[in-house]
Design an enzyme around this catalytic site. Structure first.
Site, short mmCIF file in Angstrom:
data_model
loop_
_atom_site.label_atom_id
_atom_site.label_comp_id
_atom_site.label_asym_id
_atom_site.label_seq_id
_atom_site.Cartn_x
_atom_site.Cartn_y
_atom_site.Cartn_z
CB CYS A 1 -0.93 0.13 1.06
SG CYS A 1 -0.62 -0.74 2.74
NE ARG B 1 2.38 -9.16 5.00
CZ ARG B 1 1.05 -9.42 4.67
NH1 ARG B 1 0.52 -10.26 5.31
NH2 ARG B 1 0.65 -8.28 4.04
CD GLN C 1 -0.33 -8.91 -0.04
OE1 GLN C 1 0.34 -7.77 0.05
NE2 GLN C 1 -1.07 -9.29 0.94
CG ASP D 1 -1.89 -5.38 -2.76
OD1 ASP D 1 -3.27 -5.35 -2.59
OD2 ASP D 1 -1.32 -5.33 -2.12
CG HIS E 1 -3.67 -0.17 -2.93
ND1 HIS E 1 -2.56 -1.05 -3.52
CD2 HIS E 1 -3.76 -0.53 -1.50
CE1 HIS E 1 -1.99 -1.68 -2.46
NE2 HIS E 1 -2.89 -1.41 -1.32
CE LYS F 1 -8.78 -8.98 8.13
NZ LYS F 1 -7.73 -9.89 7.60
CG HIS G 1 -5.67 -1.79 1.68
ND1 HIS G 1 -4.24 -1.54 1.63
CD2 HIS G 1 -6.26 -0.64 2.01
CE1 HIS G 1 -3.98 -0.52 2.25
NE2 HIS G 1 -5.48 -0.05 2.62
#
Length: 630
Positions: free
Chosen positions: A328, A357, A375, A377, A379, A458, A504
Site C-alpha cells: 500500500c 513478512r 500478493q 494486490d 488499491h 475487511k 486494498h
RNA sequence: GCUCACGUAGCUCAGGAGGCAGAGCGUAUCCUUGGUAAGGAUAAGGCCACCGGUUCGAAUCCGGUCGUGAGCUCCA
C-alpha cells in the site's frame, strides 16, 4: 424426522425409557433429544407434555453429543492412568474431539495407545452419565478440593445466576453444560489421533497444556472410512505433490522462502496471465513499486508503529530502510505523484507485489504460509459515494475467479482490532459499508470480531485445504486511514480538494498460498490450461523417434507444453510415468500412426481414446486450453 | 514464539547392546525394440542436519543450534 405420533407416559419416565417403549432401533440409535430447540440428555425425566425430536449420529448435534462424551471418557482414562493431572477443557470439534491436560510430566505420543485401551475399558463398563446441578459455591468447593484449578477458574468465570452442571460417570466427575450420552457403552469405535500443545484459554501468556485429539464413530466401518479419508488427504498435500511433480522446494538456507522450479513457474505465470486479462477487463491499471523503501515512509503509513515485529530491515548509506511487508505505501506514492479530478475516479491500481513478512517460525506451512510471497494486490482510490459499488465489483471479481477453479469459499467480516488507528466514527462507517454490500448481495458470512487490519475493517474469503483447514485468500479492506496519512486528494466538481476513500484488495490472496490450494484442490491433476506439461509424446520404438520429434516440434510451435519421452523404455512404463505425473494428454505413436499421420490419443482420466489426425488433436487441445475447461 | 515428536542417498524408509552405512524407487551405462500404469543386468550416489561433550572409538549416548511435522498463538 419421523413422526411416532402421541405417547403418554408416567410422569418421571426418562426419554430413553420412552424410546424403549416405542421399540425398534430408536432407543439404540438415539444419542440425545431435542425439545424446543434445546438439546438434552436421554436420561432427562419427563413430567409435562412436550414435543420431542430424537437426535442420532446423523444429526450434527447428535454427533457432537457423541464425541463430547468420548472426550469425557478420554479425560476419565487419563485420570485413571495418571493420578496427578489437571483437566482443561474437552469439547467436540469438527471430525472429533479433544481434551486439554496439564500433566506433571509431559506424556509422549506412544502413551496414547495405553490411554485408548483404558478408554475401551471405561466404555465396556457402560457407566451411566449422571447430570448433577450445583450452585457456584458448591462447584468451586468441589473442584478446589479435587485440585482442578482450571475448572475452578472456569466456574468463577460463569455468570452468577447460571446453574452449574457437572456430569458424573463412575467415580469421574467433570464440569460440563452437557448434554451427554446416557452411558459410556454407547461409544463404539474410538481412536486417539494426535498430541499437541495448546495454551490454556488460547492465551500465549498462560501455561501450555497438552492436547489429545481423538475421534469417535458408532460403527467401526465409519472410523475406518474416516482414517482412509485422512490417508487420501495426505496424498493431496501440496508439500508432497510439490516435490513429486517438481513444482517447488524449500531449503534450510531459506526457511519460509520458497524456490519455484520451472514446472511450478508455469502454473504461476498462467495464473498471472489470466489475472492480467481479467483485471484489464475490470478496469484496473497495473503498477509496480519498490521492495525496499525508506523508514520515513513506514513511519508515515503507520507500519513502523503497528507492524514492526513482522518487518525486515536493512541499511543503505547509513539510512534505515524496510523491506515492504505490504504494497500500500508504494501505491500511495504513485497516487501522490499526480493530480486527479473526480472524473478520474475510481482509479484502480493493481500490483503483483512481492512482500516479505517475518512470520513466527512455528507458523510456517509449505506454500500456505511463507515469509516471502506475491500478493495480487490492488488499491482502489474512489469517491466516498463509490465505495459500495467498488466493493461489490471486487466481490464479483473474486466470485468469477473462484468459479473458474471450482472453489467453494467462506466469507468473514472482520471488525476493529485492539491495535488500530482512526476514530470510532470512521470504523463504524467503514464496517457498515462492507456489511451493506454483503447484505445486498445476499452473501452468507460470519463476523470475526476484532480481526480487522489496523487501518480498517475487511471482508475475507477463505478456502479449504485437503484436510478442511481454512486459509484466507481474497480480502477486501476498506481504508480511510492511508489517504489521511498520505494527504491524498482529488479535485471535486466544486473545484476544491477532497479526500478519496480507498480499498486494498487481493483476489488470489498470495500466489503461493493460492497455488498450494489449487494443488490440493486438483490433487495435482491440473486442468489443461494450468498443467506444466500438457502433452507427453510417447514413441513405441526407436523407429518412431523422428516422427515423434516432429509432432513435438509441431505442438511447440503452437505454444503447447509438450515433452517427448524417447527413453529406451516400454510404452507401459512411459504411460505409467506420464500418468503419475498427471499429464493430461499422451500421444502414443507406433508404426501405424507414423504411416498415416495420426497419433494414438490417451487422456489422463479417460484412458485410450484411439487414433486421431494430428491436426485435429491440435485444434481440439488449443480450444480446450482457451476454454480453461478441464 | 510455545509444547511434543522427528532429521540416515534426489525421494520413501530400514538399521543403531557404541566397533568399516543398508533397501526400494529414481539416476547413469549396457542388453532388450517392446501397442496403453513398472522388462533385465551393472554402476554411481552418504562427513547418518550442524556444533560441542562422554568414550580407545559416536550415525548410535548426552547437551546445544538449525530445520521439519502436528497443534496453540499470530496472519495472505
Amino acid at each position: 424426522m419421523k413422526d411416532w405420533g402421541l405417547r403418554e407416559v408416567e410422569p418421571g419416565t426418562t426419554i430413553l425409557d420412552l424410546l424403549r417403549e416405542i421399540g425398534g432401533k430408536l432407543a439404540k440409535e438415539a444419542l440425545a433429544a431435542k425439545i424446543d430447540g434445546k438439546v438434552i440428555d436421554l436420561n432427562t425425566p419427563v413430567y409435562n407434555d412436550l414435543e420431542l425430536a430424537v437426535l442420532t449420529f446423523d444429526d450434527p448435534e447428535g454427533m457432537q453429543v457423541y464425541r463430547h462424551t468420548a472426550s469425557h471418557v478420554l479425560a476419565q482414562a487419563v485420570k485413571n492412568l495418571y493420578g496427578n493431572v489437571r483437566l482443561g477443557i474437552g469439547p467436540a470439534i469438527r471430525d472429533g474431539y479433544y481434551y486439554d491436560f496439564d500433566f506433571d510430566r509431559p506424556i509422549s505420543p506412544e502413551e496414547l495407545t495405553k490411554i485408548e485401551e483404558q478408554m475401551r475399558l471405561i466404555i465396556k463398563e457402560d457407566l451411566p452419565l449422571e447430570r448433577i446441578e450445583l450452585d457456584r459455591e458448591e462447584a468451586i468447593g468441589l473442584f478446589s478440593e479435587m485440585g482442578e484449578k482450571y475448572k475452578v477458574e472456569l466456574v468463577e468465570g460463569l455468570d452468577e445466576s447460571s446453574t452449574i452442571s457437572c456430569y458424573r460417570q463412575g467415580d469421574f466427575i467433570d464440569l460440563c453444560a452437557g448434554p451427554h450420552l446416557p452411558s459410556t457403552g454407547k461409544l463404539k469405535a474410538i481412536k486417539l489421533l494426535n498430541l499437541a500443545g495448546a495454551y490454556w484459554r488460547g492465551d500465549e501468556r498462560r501455561p501450555m497444556l497438552q492436547r489429545i485429539y481423538g475421534t469417535a464413530f458408532p460403527k467401526a466401518k465409519q472410523l475406518e472410512e474416516y482414517l482412509q479419508r485422512l490417508e487420501e488427504a495426505k496424498k493431496r498435500d501440496h508439500r508432497r505433490l510439490g516435490r513429486e511433480l517438481d513444482l517447488f522446494s524449500f531449503r534450510e538456507e531459506g526457511p519460509g522462502f520458497p524456490f519455484f522450479h520451472p514446472k511450478g513457474i508455469i502454473i504461476r505465470r498462467e495464473l498471472e496471465n489470466f489475472w492480467r486479462e481479467e483485471h484489464r477487463k475490470a478496469g484496473y491499471l497495473e503498477i509496480e513499486t519498490p521492495v525496499i523503501l525508506n523508514r520515513q515512509l513506514w513511519e508515515q503509513s503507520g507500519h513502523w508503529d503497528h507492524y514492526q515485529e513482522n518487518m525486515y530491515f536493512t541499511k543503505i548509506d547509513e539510512q534505515d530502510y524496510a523491506i515492504k511487508p505490504m504494497n500500500c505505501p508504494g501505491a500511495m506514492l504513485i497516487y501522490k505523484s499526480g493530480m486527479y479530478s473526480y472524473r478520474d475516479l475510481p482509479l484502480r491500481l493493481a500490483e503483483m507485489g512481492l512482500v516479505h513478512r517475518h512470520e513466527k517460525s512455528g507458523t510456517l506451512h509449505g506454500l500456505m504460509r511463507v515469509r516471502s510471497f506475491t500478493q495480487d494486490d490492488a488499491h482502489i482510490f474512489m469517491l466516498p459515494e463509490q465505495i459500495e459499488d467498488e466493493v461489490a465489483g471486487v466481490i464479483d471479481l473474486v466470485n468469477h475467479f473462484y468459479d473458474v477453479f471450482g472453489f467453494k469459499y467462506l466469507v468473514e467480516l472482520s471488525t476493529r482490532p485492539e491495535k488500530s488507528m482512526g476514530s470510532d466514527e470512521m470504523w463504524e462507517k467503514a464496517t457498515a459499508a462492507l456489511h451493506n454490500v454483503l447484505i445486498k448481495k445476499g452473501i452468507p458470512y460470519t463476523i470475526n470480531e476484532g480481526d480487522g487490519a489496523f487501518y480498517g475493517p475487511k471482508i475475507d474469503f477463505h478456502l479449504q485445504d485437503s484436510l478442511g483447514r481454512t486459509w484466507q485468500c481474497g480480502t477486501i479492506q476498506l481504508d480511510f486511514q492511508m489517504p489521511e496519512k498520505f494527504d491524498l486528494h482529488y479535485i471535486a466538481a466544486d473545484g476544491q480538494k477532497h479526500r478519496p476513500a480507498m480499498i486494498h484488495r487481493v483476489v488470489y490472496g498470495a500466489m503461493e498460498r493460492f497455488i498450494a490450494l489449487l494443488i490440493e484442490h486438483y490433487a495435482g491433476a491440473f486442468p489443461l490450461w494450468l498443467s506444466p506439461v500438457q502433452v507427453s509424446v510417447i514413441p513405441i520404438t526407436e523407429r518412431q523417434h523422428e516422427y515423434a520429434a516432429g509432432i513435438s516440434k509441431r505442438l511447440q510451435k503452437d505454444s503447447i507444453r509438450v515433452e517427448l519421452d524417447n527413453r529406451n523404455e516400454k510404452v507401459g512404463y512411459k504411460i505409467r510415468e506420464a500418468q503419475v505425473k498427471k499429464v493430461p494428454y499422451m500421444l502414443i505413436v507406433g508404426d501405424r500412426e507414423a504411416a498415416d499421420g495420426t497419433v494414438s490419443l490417451r487422456q489422463r482420466e479417460k484412458g485410450d481414446l484411439g487414433p486421431v489426425l494430428l491436426e485435429n488433436f491440435i485444434e481440439k487441445i488449443k480450444n480446450e486450453i482457451q476454454q480453461k475447461t478441464k
